[in-house]
Design a protein around this motif. Structure first.
Motif, PDB file in Angstrom:
ATOM      1  N   GLU A   1       0.825  -1.205   0.000  1.00  0.00           N
ATOM      2  CA  GLU A   1       0.000   0.000   0.000  1.00  0.00           C
ATOM      3  C   GLU A   1       0.863   1.262   0.000  1.00  0.00           C
ATOM      4  OE1 GLU A   1      -2.670  -0.199   3.267  1.00  0.00           O
ATOM      5  OE2 GLU A   1      -3.620  -2.065   2.588  1.00  0.00           O
ATOM      6  N   ARG A   2       2.117   1.135   0.408  1.00  0.00           N
ATOM      7  CA  ARG A   2       3.060   2.266   0.372  1.00  0.00           C
ATOM      8  C   ARG A   2       3.848   2.177  -0.937  1.00  0.00           C
ATOM      9  NH1 ARG A   2       0.837   0.285   5.275  1.00  0.00           N
ATOM     10  NH2 ARG A   2       0.934   1.966   6.815  1.00  0.00           N
ATOM     11  N   TRP A   3       3.183   2.453  -2.031  1.00  0.00           N
ATOM     12  CA  TRP A   3       3.770   2.307  -3.350  1.00  0.00           C
ATOM     13  C   TRP A   3       4.832   3.383  -3.589  1.00  0.00           C
ATOM     14  CZ3 TRP A   3       3.113   6.753  -6.088  1.00  0.00           C
ATOM     15  CH2 TRP A   3       2.029   7.570  -5.728  1.00  0.00           C
ATOM     16  N   ARG A   4       5.666   3.116  -4.576  1.00  0.00           N
ATOM     17  CA  ARG A   4       6.687   4.084  -4.988  1.00  0.00           C
ATOM     18  C   ARG A   4       6.805   4.041  -6.510  1.00  0.00           C
ATOM     19  NH1 ARG A   4      11.684   2.548  -5.915  1.00  0.00           N
ATOM     20  NH2 ARG A   4      11.622   0.853  -4.394  1.00  0.00           N
ATOM     21  N   PHE A   5       6.838   5.218  -7.122  1.00  0.00           N
ATOM     22  CA  PHE A   5       6.918   5.318  -8.584  1.00  0.00           C
ATOM     23  C   PHE A   5       8.087   6.222  -8.944  1.00  0.00           C
ATOM     24  CE2 PHE A   5       5.812   7.317 -12.671  1.00  0.00           C
ATOM     25  CZ  PHE A   5       5.558   6.187 -13.449  1.00  0.00           C
ATOM     26  N   GLU A   6       8.993   5.728  -9.767  1.00  0.00           N
ATOM     27  CA  GLU A   6      10.149   6.502 -10.214  1.00  0.00           C
ATOM     28  C   GLU A   6       9.952   6.885 -11.678  1.00  0.00           C
ATOM     29  OE1 GLU A   6      15.030   6.430  -9.993  1.00  0.00           O
ATOM     30  OE2 GLU A   6      13.843   4.747  -9.215  1.00  0.00           O
ATOM     31  N   ILE A   7       9.969   8.179 -11.949  1.00  0.00           N
ATOM     32  CA  ILE A   7       9.709   8.678 -13.297  1.00  0.00           C
ATOM     33  C   ILE A   7      10.927   8.475 -14.193  1.00  0.00           C
ATOM     34  CG2 ILE A   7       9.221  10.748 -14.673  1.00  0.00           C
ATOM     35  CD1 ILE A   7       7.673  11.851 -12.274  1.00  0.00           C
ATOM     36  N   ARG A   8      10.666   7.923 -15.381  1.00  0.00           N
ATOM     37  CA  ARG A   8      11.709   7.765 -16.390  1.00  0.00           C
ATOM     38  C   ARG A   8      11.572   8.810 -17.494  1.00  0.00           C
ATOM     39  NH1 ARG A   8      10.731   2.933 -17.553  1.00  0.00           N
ATOM     40  NH2 ARG A   8       9.533   3.278 -19.455  1.00  0.00           N
ATOM     41  N   GLU A   9      10.346   9.015 -17.961  1.00  0.00           N
ATOM     42  CA  GLU A   9      10.088  10.035 -18.980  1.00  0.00           C
ATOM     43  C   GLU A   9       8.623  10.434 -18.929  1.00  0.00           C
ATOM     44  OE1 GLU A   9      10.199   8.737 -23.085  1.00  0.00           O
ATOM     45  OE2 GLU A   9      10.163   6.649 -22.455  1.00  0.00           O
ATOM     46  N   CYS A  10       8.322  11.616 -19.481  1.00  0.00           N
ATOM     47  CA  CYS A  10       6.962  12.133 -19.459  1.00  0.00           C
ATOM     48  C   CYS A  10       6.570  12.644 -20.843  1.00  0.00           C
ATOM     49  CB  CYS A  10       6.834  13.267 -18.450  1.00  0.00           C
ATOM     50  SG  CYS A  10       6.994  12.746 -16.735  1.00  0.00           S
ATOM     51  N   VAL A  11       5.259  12.575 -21.125  1.00  0.00           N
ATOM     52  CA  VAL A  11       4.708  13.053 -22.394  1.00  0.00           C
ATOM     53  C   VAL A  11       3.463  13.871 -22.088  1.00  0.00           C
ATOM     54  CG1 VAL A  11       3.722  12.390 -24.608  1.00  0.00           C
ATOM     55  CG2 VAL A  11       5.594  11.044 -23.636  1.00  0.00           C
ATOM     56  N   ALA A  12       3.344  15.031 -22.723  1.00  0.00           N
ATOM     57  CA  ALA A  12       2.144  15.847 -22.544  1.00  0.00           C
ATOM     58  C   ALA A  12       0.944  15.156 -23.159  1.00  0.00           C
ATOM     59  CB  ALA A  12       2.349  17.216 -23.174  1.00  0.00           C
ATOM     60  N   ASP A  13      -0.183  15.250 -22.478  1.00  0.00           N
ATOM     61  CA  ASP A  13      -1.439  14.682 -22.988  1.00  0.00           C
ATOM     62  C   ASP A  13      -2.548  15.672 -22.639  1.00  0.00           C
ATOM     63  OD1 ASP A  13      -3.503  13.164 -23.910  1.00  0.00           O
ATOM     64  OD2 ASP A  13      -3.240  11.509 -22.500  1.00  0.00           O
ATOM     65  N   GLY A  14      -2.803  16.622 -23.556  1.00  0.00           N
ATOM     66  CA  GLY A  14      -3.751  17.684 -23.257  1.00  0.00           C
ATOM     67  C   GLY A  14      -3.202  18.545 -22.135  1.00  0.00           C
TER      68      GLY A  14
END
Length: 252
Positions: free
Chosen positions: A164-177
């Motif tokens: 329940e204590r999740w962790r997310f590491e960003i690799r890349e991002c893309v605009a969507d609206g």
């Protein structure tokens, strides 16, 4: 560290590495509420638990750790020392007496579910310098998945709570609206719906108000995509790490 195959250590942790690791920590330097945290209890309790040869000795050690060492059971408070102690406790669970193992599981469960005192809610981890204590403990538990899963009905609930204590590491991002699709690695279980998240980068913490799982990981993979509403890709740089905002709000 691994236990000797085929048998439990009959009296105490025979590998001096556990005791050396306990002694290597400056427990007094770890911050904690001065009215509740007792660093000497952390050090003595861990050593006593590693040396425990029966249920009575394990219970006494647990009382030291649970009465101001890593948690304060009567007030249901957890201290930053709990995040430092968790890998040591798991070593004891793996190598020590069965009674010590049972005490460890109870203490870790209490540390994960208790709330920290204000101003003592965060610790430094490889993923950030101000990570909520429960998230830091959860990462330590995930690192010992095989051990905990092997302990059956005592270990698996701890893994479920850690998820329940999740962790997310960003690799890349893309605009969507007006939103951003963030691609990266997810450990733990992101809940359904839209949730607030903490964004950690370079020692700074910001809150993202609306984050949702765009698509889940394929079974056996940690790859995932989160939709961050109302944010631009430049606000979510590669290497930034997200944690549940609700964990950061846990204050005793």
């Amino acid at each position: 560290m691994t236990s000797r195959p085929g048998r439990w250590v009959t009296a105490r942790c025979e590998d001096a590495g556990v005791l050396d690791a306990i002694d290597a920590v400056d427990w007094g330097a770890i911050p904690g509420h001065p009215d509740w945290y007792e660093p000497a209890r952390a050090a003595r309790g861990l050593r006593a638990l590693a040396d425990a040869a029966n249920m009575v000795e394990a219970a006494r050690a647990g009382s030291l750790l649970g009465g101001g060492g890593i948690v304060h059971g009567h007030s249901a408070a957890v201290f930053p020392a709990a995040a430092v102690a968790t890998p040591l406790l798991l070593d004891i669970a793996q190598q020590g007496h069965p009674a010590a193992r049972d005490t460890v599981l109870g203490l870790v469960d209490e540390a994960l579910s208790s709330y920290p005192h204000a101003e003592y809610t965060r610790v430094t981890t490889p993923y950030g310098t101000a990570v909520p204590i429960c998230c830091a403990i959860a990462d330590q538990l995930r690192a010992r998945t095989a051990l905990l899963a092997g302990l059956g009905k005592r270990g698996r609930p701890l893994l479920a709570d850690a998820a329940e204590r999740w962790r997310f590491e960003i690799r890349e991002c893309v605009a969507d609206g007006n939103d951003t699709a963030a691609f990266g690695t997810l450990v733990g279980r992101f809940p359904g719906g839209v949730h607030a998240a903490e964004l950690h980068l370079g020692g700074e913490v910001a809150v993202l108000d609306e984050v949702a799982l765009e698509y889940p990981s394929v079974e056996g993979s940690v790859e995932a995509c989160l939709r961050v509403r109302g944010r631009r890709p430049g606000e979510l740089p590669p290497g930034a790490v997200l944690f549940p905002a609700v964990c950061g709000e846990r204050v005793h």
